[in-house]
Design a protein around this motif. Sequence first.
Motif, short mmCIF file in Angstrom:
data_model
loop_
_atom_site.label_atom_id
_atom_site.label_comp_id
_atom_site.label_asym_id
_atom_site.label_seq_id
_atom_site.Cartn_x
_atom_site.Cartn_y
_atom_site.Cartn_z
N VAL A 1 0.99 -1.24 -0.23
CA VAL A 1 0.12 0.02 0.02
C VAL A 1 0.83 1.20 -0.09
N GLU A 2 0.47 2.22 -0.88
CA GLU A 2 1.22 3.56 -1.08
C GLU A 2 0.04 4.50 -0.57
N ARG A 3 0.52 5.16 0.93
CA ARG A 3 -0.39 6.10 1.24
C ARG A 3 -0.06 7.53 0.61
N VAL A 4 -1.02 8.00 -0.37
CA VAL A 4 -0.61 9.24 -1.17
C VAL A 4 -1.49 10.55 -0.61
N PRO B 1 0.90 -7.55 -6.45
CA PRO B 1 2.03 -8.44 -6.55
C PRO B 1 2.34 -8.91 -8.01
N ASP B 2 1.27 -9.25 -8.62
CA ASP B 2 1.39 -9.85 -10.16
C ASP B 2 1.21 -8.92 -10.96
N ARG B 3 2.42 -8.01 -11.21
CA ARG B 3 2.40 -6.89 -12.25
C ARG B 3 3.86 -6.77 -12.65
N GLU B 4 3.96 -6.20 -13.80
CA GLU B 4 5.10 -6.08 -14.38
C GLU B 4 5.58 -4.54 -13.92
N LEU B 5 7.10 -4.43 -13.48
CA LEU B 5 7.29 -3.26 -13.34
C LEU B 5 7.12 -2.19 -14.17
N GLY B 6 6.50 -1.10 -14.03
CA GLY B 6 6.39 0.19 -14.88
C GLY B 6 5.05 0.21 -15.30
N GLN C 1 2.16 4.11 -8.36
CA GLN C 1 3.12 3.21 -9.21
C GLN C 1 4.74 3.81 -9.52
N LEU C 2 4.78 4.95 -9.52
CA LEU C 2 6.07 5.55 -9.87
C LEU C 2 6.61 5.65 -8.51
N HIS C 3 6.11 5.93 -7.34
CA HIS C 3 6.83 6.21 -6.13
C HIS C 3 7.01 4.87 -5.56
N HIS C 4 6.47 3.76 -5.96
CA HIS C 4 6.56 2.56 -5.47
C HIS C 4 7.87 1.95 -6.42
N ASP C 5 7.64 2.02 -7.82
CA ASP C 5 8.71 1.30 -8.46
C ASP C 5 10.07 1.90 -8.61
N ALA D 1 16.33 5.64 -26.24
CA ALA D 1 16.69 4.18 -26.63
C ALA D 1 15.71 3.31 -25.81
N PHE D 2 15.52 3.71 -24.67
CA PHE D 2 14.41 2.57 -23.93
C PHE D 2 13.04 2.70 -24.25
N SER D 3 12.59 3.69 -25.04
CA SER D 3 11.14 4.11 -25.34
C SER D 3 10.34 3.12 -26.10
N GLN D 4 9.20 2.87 -25.83
CA GLN D 4 8.25 1.96 -26.35
C GLN D 4 6.82 2.96 -26.69
N GLY D 5 6.15 2.68 -27.60
CA GLY D 5 4.69 3.44 -27.94
C GLY D 5 5.08 4.84 -28.18
N ASP D 6 4.31 5.87 -27.60
CA ASP D 6 4.63 7.16 -27.86
C ASP D 6 5.81 7.79 -27.33
N GLY D 7 6.47 7.09 -26.25
CA GLY D 7 7.57 7.55 -25.83
C GLY D 7 7.67 8.59 -24.82
N HIS D 8 6.44 8.78 -24.17
CA HIS D 8 6.15 10.28 -23.42
C HIS D 8 6.18 9.88 -21.87
N PHE D 9 6.30 8.71 -21.67
CA PHE D 9 6.79 8.69 -20.03
C PHE D 9 7.55 7.43 -19.86
N THR D 10 8.54 7.36 -20.55
CA THR D 10 9.66 6.16 -20.64
C THR D 10 10.33 6.14 -19.14
N ALA D 11 10.59 7.18 -18.62
CA ALA D 11 11.02 6.97 -17.13
C ALA D 11 10.16 6.37 -16.14
N GLY D 12 9.14 6.14 -16.29
CA GLY D 12 7.96 5.59 -15.59
C GLY D 12 7.68 4.22 -15.90
N THR D 13 7.63 4.05 -17.28
CA THR D 13 7.04 2.65 -17.66
C THR D 13 7.98 1.62 -18.55
N SER D 14 9.33 1.99 -18.61
CA SER D 14 10.16 0.93 -18.98
C SER D 14 10.75 0.24 -17.97
#
Length: 373
Positions: free
Chosen positions: A35-38, A72-77, A146-150, A305-318
Amino acid sequence: MILRALALVACLAIAACAPRGTVVVMPEAASVGEVERVFIGSTRRNDGAGENYSRNRGYQTRFARFDVSIPPDRELGSLPWPPRNGAPDPRKHMLTTGSAGYDDDAAFRAALRSEMASQRKGAREAVIFVHGFNNTFAEGLYRFAQLHHDMALPGVPVHYSWPSRGTPLGYAYDRDSALFARDGLEHLIRQVAAAGADRIFLVAHSMGSGLTMEALRQLAIRGDQPTLRRIGGVILISPDIDVDVFRAQARMVGKLPQPFVVFTSARDRALALSARLAGESARLGNVRDVAVLAGLEVTLLEVGAFSQGDGHFTAGTSPTLIRLLNRISDMDNALGGDARSRVGLLPGAVLTVQGATQIILSPVVALGEGLAQ
Protein backbone atom coordinates in the motif's frame (compact mmCIF):
# COMPACT_ATOMS: atom_id res chain seq x y z
CA MET A 1 3.89 18.03 -42.30
CA ILE A 2 0.47 19.49 -41.46
CA LEU A 3 -1.29 16.35 -42.71
CA ARG A 4 1.00 14.23 -40.57
CA ALA A 5 0.20 16.31 -37.48
CA LEU A 6 -3.52 16.04 -38.21
CA ALA A 7 -3.17 12.28 -38.53
CA LEU A 8 -1.55 12.12 -35.11
CA VAL A 9 -4.35 14.23 -33.61
CA ALA A 10 -6.87 11.84 -35.16
CA CYS A 11 -5.10 8.88 -33.56
CA LEU A 12 -5.24 10.61 -30.19
CA ALA A 13 -8.95 11.25 -30.64
CA ILE A 14 -9.53 7.56 -31.34
CA ALA A 15 -7.53 6.69 -28.21
CA ALA A 16 -9.84 8.94 -26.21
CA CYS A 17 -12.69 6.51 -26.88
CA ALA A 18 -10.89 3.81 -24.87
CA PRO A 19 -12.05 3.32 -21.26
CA ARG A 20 -10.34 5.64 -18.78
CA GLY A 21 -9.06 4.62 -15.37
CA THR A 22 -11.26 5.18 -12.33
CA VAL A 23 -10.80 4.81 -8.59
CA VAL A 24 -12.11 1.42 -7.42
CA VAL A 25 -12.29 0.89 -3.64
CA MET A 26 -11.55 -2.54 -2.18
CA PRO A 27 -10.36 -2.39 1.45
CA GLU A 28 -9.37 -6.07 1.52
CA ALA A 29 -6.70 -5.40 -1.15
CA ALA A 30 -4.54 -3.94 1.65
CA SER A 31 -3.74 -7.47 2.82
CA VAL A 32 -2.62 -8.53 -0.68
CA GLY A 33 -0.64 -5.71 -2.27
CA GLU A 34 1.87 -3.15 -1.01
CA VAL A 35 0.00 0.00 0.00
CA GLU A 36 1.21 3.45 -1.02
CA ARG A 37 -0.35 6.15 1.19
CA VAL A 38 -0.61 9.18 -1.11
CA PHE A 39 -1.53 12.63 0.20
CA ILE A 40 -3.45 14.89 -2.18
CA GLY A 41 -3.63 18.61 -2.88
CA SER A 42 -6.09 19.44 -5.66
CA THR A 43 -7.64 22.40 -7.45
CA ARG A 44 -10.18 20.14 -9.18
CA ARG A 45 -13.69 21.28 -8.30
CA ASN A 46 -16.17 19.06 -6.47
CA ASP A 47 -19.10 18.78 -8.89
CA GLY A 48 -21.15 16.30 -6.86
CA ALA A 49 -20.86 12.85 -5.36
CA GLY A 50 -19.80 11.25 -8.63
CA GLU A 51 -17.32 14.01 -9.52
CA ASN A 52 -15.53 14.81 -6.29
CA TYR A 53 -12.41 15.63 -8.33
CA SER A 54 -13.73 16.83 -11.67
CA ARG A 55 -12.06 18.40 -14.69
CA ASN A 56 -13.44 21.80 -13.66
CA ARG A 57 -11.38 24.42 -11.86
CA GLY A 58 -11.67 25.27 -8.19
CA TYR A 59 -10.08 28.28 -6.52
CA GLN A 60 -9.55 26.51 -3.21
CA THR A 61 -6.85 23.88 -2.77
CA ARG A 62 -8.50 20.81 -1.25
CA PHE A 63 -6.64 18.14 0.68
CA ALA A 64 -7.10 14.39 1.07
CA ARG A 65 -5.30 11.06 1.34
CA PHE A 66 -5.75 7.91 -0.75
CA ASP A 67 -4.27 4.50 0.05
CA VAL A 68 -3.42 2.64 -3.17
CA SER A 69 -2.59 -1.06 -3.31
CA ILE A 70 0.20 -2.11 -5.72
CA PRO A 71 -0.61 -5.70 -6.79
CA PRO A 72 2.11 -8.38 -6.57
CA ASP A 73 1.38 -9.88 -10.03
CA ARG A 74 2.41 -6.88 -12.10
CA GLU A 75 5.25 -6.00 -14.46
CA LEU A 76 7.52 -3.21 -13.32
CA GLY A 77 6.35 0.08 -14.83
CA SER A 78 2.83 -1.11 -15.62
CA LEU A 79 -0.42 0.40 -14.34
CA PRO A 80 -3.04 -2.39 -14.41
CA TRP A 81 -6.56 -0.97 -14.09
CA PRO A 82 -9.39 -3.12 -12.74
CA PRO A 83 -11.85 -4.22 -15.43
CA ARG A 84 -14.94 -2.15 -16.20
CA ASN A 85 -17.00 -5.33 -16.19
CA GLY A 86 -16.13 -8.11 -13.81
CA ALA A 87 -14.62 -8.38 -10.36
CA PRO A 88 -11.27 -6.70 -9.64
CA ASP A 89 -8.42 -8.95 -8.54
CA PRO A 90 -6.20 -7.45 -5.80
CA ARG A 91 -3.32 -9.64 -6.97
CA LYS A 92 -3.47 -8.18 -10.48
CA HIS A 93 -5.12 -4.74 -10.32
CA MET A 94 -4.32 -1.43 -8.68
CA LEU A 95 -7.04 -0.61 -6.16
CA THR A 96 -7.82 1.95 -3.47
CA THR A 97 -8.00 0.47 0.02
CA GLY A 98 -9.13 3.61 1.86
CA SER A 99 -9.21 7.39 1.84
CA ALA A 100 -9.62 10.43 4.08
CA GLY A 101 -10.47 14.08 3.52
CA TYR A 102 -9.13 17.09 5.45
CA ASP A 103 -11.34 20.09 6.15
CA ASP A 104 -8.61 22.72 6.14
CA ASP A 105 -4.89 23.43 5.86
CA ALA A 106 -4.26 22.74 9.55
CA ALA A 107 -5.83 19.27 9.42
CA PHE A 108 -3.79 18.40 6.33
CA ARG A 109 -0.56 19.62 7.93
CA ALA A 110 -1.28 17.60 11.08
CA ALA A 111 -1.86 14.40 9.10
CA LEU A 112 1.25 14.94 6.99
CA ARG A 113 3.32 15.77 10.08
CA SER A 114 2.17 12.54 11.70
CA GLU A 115 3.10 10.56 8.58
CA MET A 116 6.60 12.05 8.50
CA ALA A 117 7.15 11.49 12.23
CA SER A 118 8.68 8.06 11.54
CA GLN A 119 11.54 9.74 9.66
CA ARG A 120 14.54 11.05 11.53
CA LYS A 121 14.21 14.69 12.58
CA GLY A 122 16.29 16.87 10.28
CA ALA A 123 15.94 14.35 7.44
CA ARG A 124 12.18 14.31 6.91
CA GLU A 125 11.32 14.19 3.23
CA ALA A 126 8.31 14.47 0.97
CA VAL A 127 8.02 14.13 -2.80
CA ILE A 128 5.38 16.10 -4.71
CA PHE A 129 4.27 14.74 -8.07
CA VAL A 130 2.56 16.96 -10.67
CA HIS A 131 0.81 15.06 -13.45
CA GLY A 132 0.72 16.12 -17.09
CA PHE A 133 -1.71 16.74 -19.93
CA ASN A 134 -4.83 14.60 -20.44
CA ASN A 135 -5.09 13.05 -16.97
CA THR A 136 -8.13 12.21 -14.90
CA PHE A 137 -7.84 12.35 -11.12
CA ALA A 138 -7.60 8.56 -10.89
CA GLU A 139 -4.92 8.35 -13.59
CA GLY A 140 -2.67 10.90 -11.91
CA LEU A 141 -3.15 9.31 -8.47
CA TYR A 142 -2.50 5.72 -9.56
CA ARG A 143 0.40 6.68 -11.83
CA PHE A 144 2.16 8.43 -8.96
CA ALA A 145 1.54 5.50 -6.60
CA GLN A 146 3.11 3.23 -9.24
CA LEU A 147 6.02 5.61 -9.87
CA HIS A 148 6.74 6.15 -6.16
CA HIS A 149 6.72 2.40 -5.59
CA ASP A 150 8.71 1.27 -8.65
CA MET A 151 11.37 3.97 -8.50
CA ALA A 152 11.65 3.87 -4.70
CA LEU A 153 11.28 7.65 -4.53
CA PRO A 154 12.19 9.22 -1.18
CA GLY A 155 9.86 10.40 1.53
CA VAL A 156 6.11 10.73 1.88
CA PRO A 157 4.26 10.88 -1.49
CA VAL A 158 2.14 13.99 -2.12
CA HIS A 159 0.22 14.36 -5.39
CA TYR A 160 -0.89 17.69 -6.84
CA SER A 161 -3.95 17.04 -9.01
CA TRP A 162 -4.74 20.03 -11.19
CA PRO A 163 -7.87 20.32 -13.37
CA SER A 164 -6.92 18.63 -16.62
CA ARG A 165 -9.88 18.06 -18.92
CA GLY A 166 -8.80 14.45 -19.39
CA THR A 167 -9.15 14.31 -23.17
CA PRO A 168 -6.55 14.40 -25.98
CA LEU A 169 -8.52 17.21 -27.64
CA GLY A 170 -8.33 19.41 -24.53
CA TYR A 171 -4.77 20.68 -25.01
CA ALA A 172 -5.68 24.37 -24.93
CA TYR A 173 -7.91 23.89 -21.88
CA ASP A 174 -5.14 22.01 -20.05
CA ARG A 175 -2.54 24.62 -20.95
CA ASP A 176 -4.74 27.34 -19.42
CA SER A 177 -5.55 25.10 -16.44
CA ALA A 178 -1.83 24.65 -15.76
CA LEU A 179 -1.50 28.44 -15.50
CA PHE A 180 -4.64 28.60 -13.36
CA ALA A 181 -3.19 25.96 -11.00
CA ARG A 182 0.09 27.75 -10.20
CA ASP A 183 -1.19 29.30 -6.96
CA GLY A 184 -2.54 25.96 -5.78
CA LEU A 185 0.80 24.21 -6.25
CA GLU A 186 2.64 27.04 -4.55
CA HIS A 187 0.20 26.76 -1.63
CA LEU A 188 0.70 22.99 -1.44
CA ILE A 189 4.51 23.31 -1.39
CA ARG A 190 4.21 25.78 1.49
CA GLN A 191 1.87 23.47 3.43
CA VAL A 192 4.25 20.53 3.03
CA ALA A 193 7.12 22.70 4.28
CA ALA A 194 5.01 23.94 7.22
CA ALA A 195 4.19 20.31 8.10
CA GLY A 196 7.87 19.79 8.86
CA ALA A 197 9.42 18.46 5.64
CA ASP A 198 13.14 19.23 5.72
CA ARG A 199 13.53 18.37 2.04
CA ILE A 200 10.85 18.48 -0.66
CA PHE A 201 11.46 16.80 -4.02
CA LEU A 202 9.41 17.91 -7.01
CA VAL A 203 8.65 15.39 -9.78
CA ALA A 204 6.59 16.55 -12.76
CA HIS A 205 5.51 15.07 -16.07
CA SER A 206 4.81 16.73 -19.42
CA MET A 207 2.66 19.87 -19.06
CA GLY A 208 2.95 19.57 -15.29
CA SER A 209 6.63 20.51 -15.67
CA GLY A 210 5.74 24.00 -16.86
CA LEU A 211 3.32 24.34 -13.95
CA THR A 212 6.08 23.28 -11.55
CA MET A 213 8.54 25.81 -12.96
CA GLU A 214 5.90 28.55 -12.65
CA ALA A 215 5.36 27.69 -8.98
CA LEU A 216 9.11 27.87 -8.33
CA ARG A 217 9.21 31.18 -10.20
CA GLN A 218 6.41 32.56 -8.04
CA LEU A 219 8.19 31.53 -4.84
CA ALA A 220 11.29 33.34 -6.07
CA ILE A 221 9.35 36.48 -7.04
CA ARG A 222 7.77 36.56 -3.57
CA GLY A 223 11.22 36.26 -2.04
CA ASP A 224 10.28 33.06 -0.21
CA GLN A 225 13.83 31.75 0.11
CA PRO A 226 13.07 29.66 3.25
CA THR A 227 10.65 27.52 1.22
CA LEU A 228 12.91 27.40 -1.85
CA ARG A 229 15.79 26.18 0.33
CA ARG A 230 13.66 23.18 1.28
CA ILE A 231 13.46 22.03 -2.34
CA GLY A 232 15.95 19.17 -2.34
CA GLY A 233 15.74 18.34 -6.03
CA VAL A 234 13.61 18.58 -9.17
CA ILE A 235 12.88 15.91 -11.80
CA LEU A 236 11.07 16.92 -14.99
CA ILE A 237 9.91 13.94 -17.07
CA SER A 238 9.28 14.68 -20.77
CA PRO A 239 8.65 18.37 -20.03
CA ASP A 240 6.30 20.06 -22.51
CA ILE A 241 7.92 23.49 -22.18
CA ASP A 242 9.26 25.93 -24.74
CA VAL A 243 13.05 26.02 -24.25
CA ASP A 244 13.21 29.84 -24.16
CA VAL A 245 10.38 29.93 -21.62
CA PHE A 246 12.24 27.41 -19.46
CA ARG A 247 15.41 29.50 -19.57
CA ALA A 248 13.41 32.59 -18.53
CA GLN A 249 11.77 30.67 -15.67
CA ALA A 250 15.13 29.31 -14.51
CA ARG A 251 16.66 32.78 -14.66
CA MET A 252 13.96 34.14 -12.35
CA VAL A 253 14.31 31.22 -9.91
CA GLY A 254 18.04 31.90 -9.68
CA LYS A 255 20.11 29.03 -8.31
CA LEU A 256 18.21 25.92 -9.34
CA PRO A 257 17.62 23.21 -6.71
CA GLN A 258 20.08 20.34 -7.02
CA PRO A 259 19.88 17.79 -8.40
CA PHE A 260 17.86 19.24 -11.29
CA VAL A 261 17.17 16.45 -13.77
CA VAL A 262 15.34 16.55 -17.10
CA PHE A 263 14.35 13.25 -18.72
CA THR A 264 14.42 13.74 -22.49
CA SER A 265 13.74 11.54 -25.48
CA ALA A 266 14.34 12.20 -29.15
CA ARG A 267 11.69 9.52 -29.79
CA ASP A 268 8.91 11.28 -27.86
CA ARG A 269 6.11 11.46 -30.44
CA ALA A 270 3.78 13.50 -28.23
CA LEU A 271 6.37 16.24 -27.81
CA ALA A 272 7.24 16.08 -31.51
CA LEU A 273 3.60 16.87 -32.25
CA SER A 274 3.53 19.63 -29.61
CA ALA A 275 6.64 21.20 -31.16
CA ARG A 276 5.17 21.09 -34.66
CA LEU A 277 1.92 22.69 -33.53
CA ALA A 278 3.97 25.43 -31.84
CA GLY A 279 6.12 25.94 -34.93
CA GLU A 280 9.27 24.86 -33.09
CA SER A 281 11.99 22.32 -33.73
CA ALA A 282 11.74 20.84 -30.21
CA ARG A 283 10.32 21.19 -26.71
CA LEU A 284 12.47 20.90 -23.60
CA GLY A 285 11.65 17.20 -23.29
CA ASN A 286 12.99 16.26 -26.72
CA VAL A 287 15.95 18.61 -27.21
CA ARG A 288 18.93 16.95 -28.87
CA ASP A 289 21.63 19.54 -28.18
CA VAL A 290 22.59 20.27 -24.57
CA ALA A 291 24.16 23.55 -25.72
CA VAL A 292 20.70 25.19 -25.78
CA LEU A 293 20.79 24.97 -21.96
CA ALA A 294 24.36 26.19 -21.54
CA GLY A 295 24.81 28.21 -18.37
CA LEU A 296 22.12 26.32 -16.45
CA GLU A 297 23.02 23.72 -13.83
CA VAL A 298 20.81 20.93 -15.17
CA THR A 299 21.31 17.29 -16.12
CA LEU A 300 19.59 15.91 -19.21
CA LEU A 301 19.01 12.15 -19.24
CA GLU A 302 18.31 11.06 -22.82
CA VAL A 303 16.26 7.86 -22.50
CA GLY A 304 14.93 7.52 -26.06
CA ALA A 305 16.74 4.20 -26.52
CA PHE A 306 14.40 2.68 -23.92
CA SER A 307 11.18 4.13 -25.35
CA GLN A 308 8.12 2.18 -26.42
CA GLY A 309 4.79 3.39 -27.82
CA ASP A 310 4.60 7.17 -27.93
CA GLY A 311 7.70 7.43 -25.70
CA HIS A 312 6.17 10.15 -23.53
CA PHE A 313 6.66 8.58 -20.08
CA THR A 314 9.61 6.26 -20.58
CA ALA A 315 11.13 7.06 -17.18
CA GLY A 316 8.09 5.60 -15.44
CA THR A 317 7.08 2.77 -17.77
CA SER A 318 10.28 1.09 -19.05
CA PRO A 319 11.17 -1.86 -16.75
CA THR A 320 14.78 -1.86 -17.95
CA LEU A 321 15.24 1.86 -17.33
CA ILE A 322 13.57 1.68 -13.92
CA ARG A 323 15.92 -1.13 -12.89
CA LEU A 324 18.88 0.90 -14.12
CA LEU A 325 17.87 3.95 -12.10
CA ASN A 326 17.15 1.84 -9.03
CA ARG A 327 20.71 0.51 -9.10
CA ILE A 328 22.13 3.99 -8.58
CA SER A 329 23.01 3.94 -4.89
CA ASP A 330 23.60 7.67 -4.54
CA MET A 331 21.27 9.71 -6.77
CA ASP A 332 22.38 13.02 -5.27
CA ASN A 333 25.98 12.27 -6.14
CA ALA A 334 25.11 10.93 -9.58
CA LEU A 335 22.88 13.80 -10.63
CA GLY A 336 23.87 16.68 -8.40
CA GLY A 337 27.64 16.55 -8.61
CA ASP A 338 30.03 17.38 -11.41
CA ALA A 339 30.34 15.34 -14.57
CA ARG A 340 33.20 13.24 -13.23
CA SER A 341 31.07 11.98 -10.32
CA ARG A 342 28.42 10.75 -12.76
CA VAL A 343 30.74 8.47 -14.70
CA GLY A 344 30.18 4.86 -13.63
CA LEU A 345 26.94 5.66 -11.79
CA LEU A 346 24.93 6.52 -14.89
CA PRO A 347 26.35 4.54 -17.84
CA GLY A 348 26.28 6.30 -21.17
CA ALA A 349 27.85 9.05 -23.24
CA VAL A 350 28.37 12.24 -21.20
CA LEU A 351 28.64 15.75 -22.61
CA THR A 352 28.92 18.93 -20.52
CA VAL A 353 28.54 22.46 -21.89
CA GLN A 354 28.91 25.39 -19.45
CA GLY A 355 27.32 23.61 -16.49
CA ALA A 356 24.60 21.76 -18.40
CA THR A 357 25.22 18.01 -18.72
CA GLN A 358 23.68 15.51 -21.12
CA ILE A 359 23.86 11.77 -20.47
CA ILE A 360 22.66 9.51 -23.28
CA LEU A 361 21.65 6.25 -21.59
CA SER A 362 22.05 3.00 -23.47
CA PRO A 363 20.03 -0.21 -22.97
CA VAL A 364 23.01 -2.15 -24.34
CA VAL A 365 25.00 -1.12 -21.26
CA ALA A 366 22.02 -1.86 -19.04
CA LEU A 367 21.60 -5.36 -20.47
CA GLY A 368 25.32 -5.97 -20.10
CA GLU A 369 25.00 -5.27 -16.38
CA GLY A 370 22.11 -7.69 -15.99
CA LEU A 371 19.49 -4.99 -15.49
CA ALA A 372 16.86 -6.60 -17.68
CA GLN A 373 16.70 -9.80 -15.65
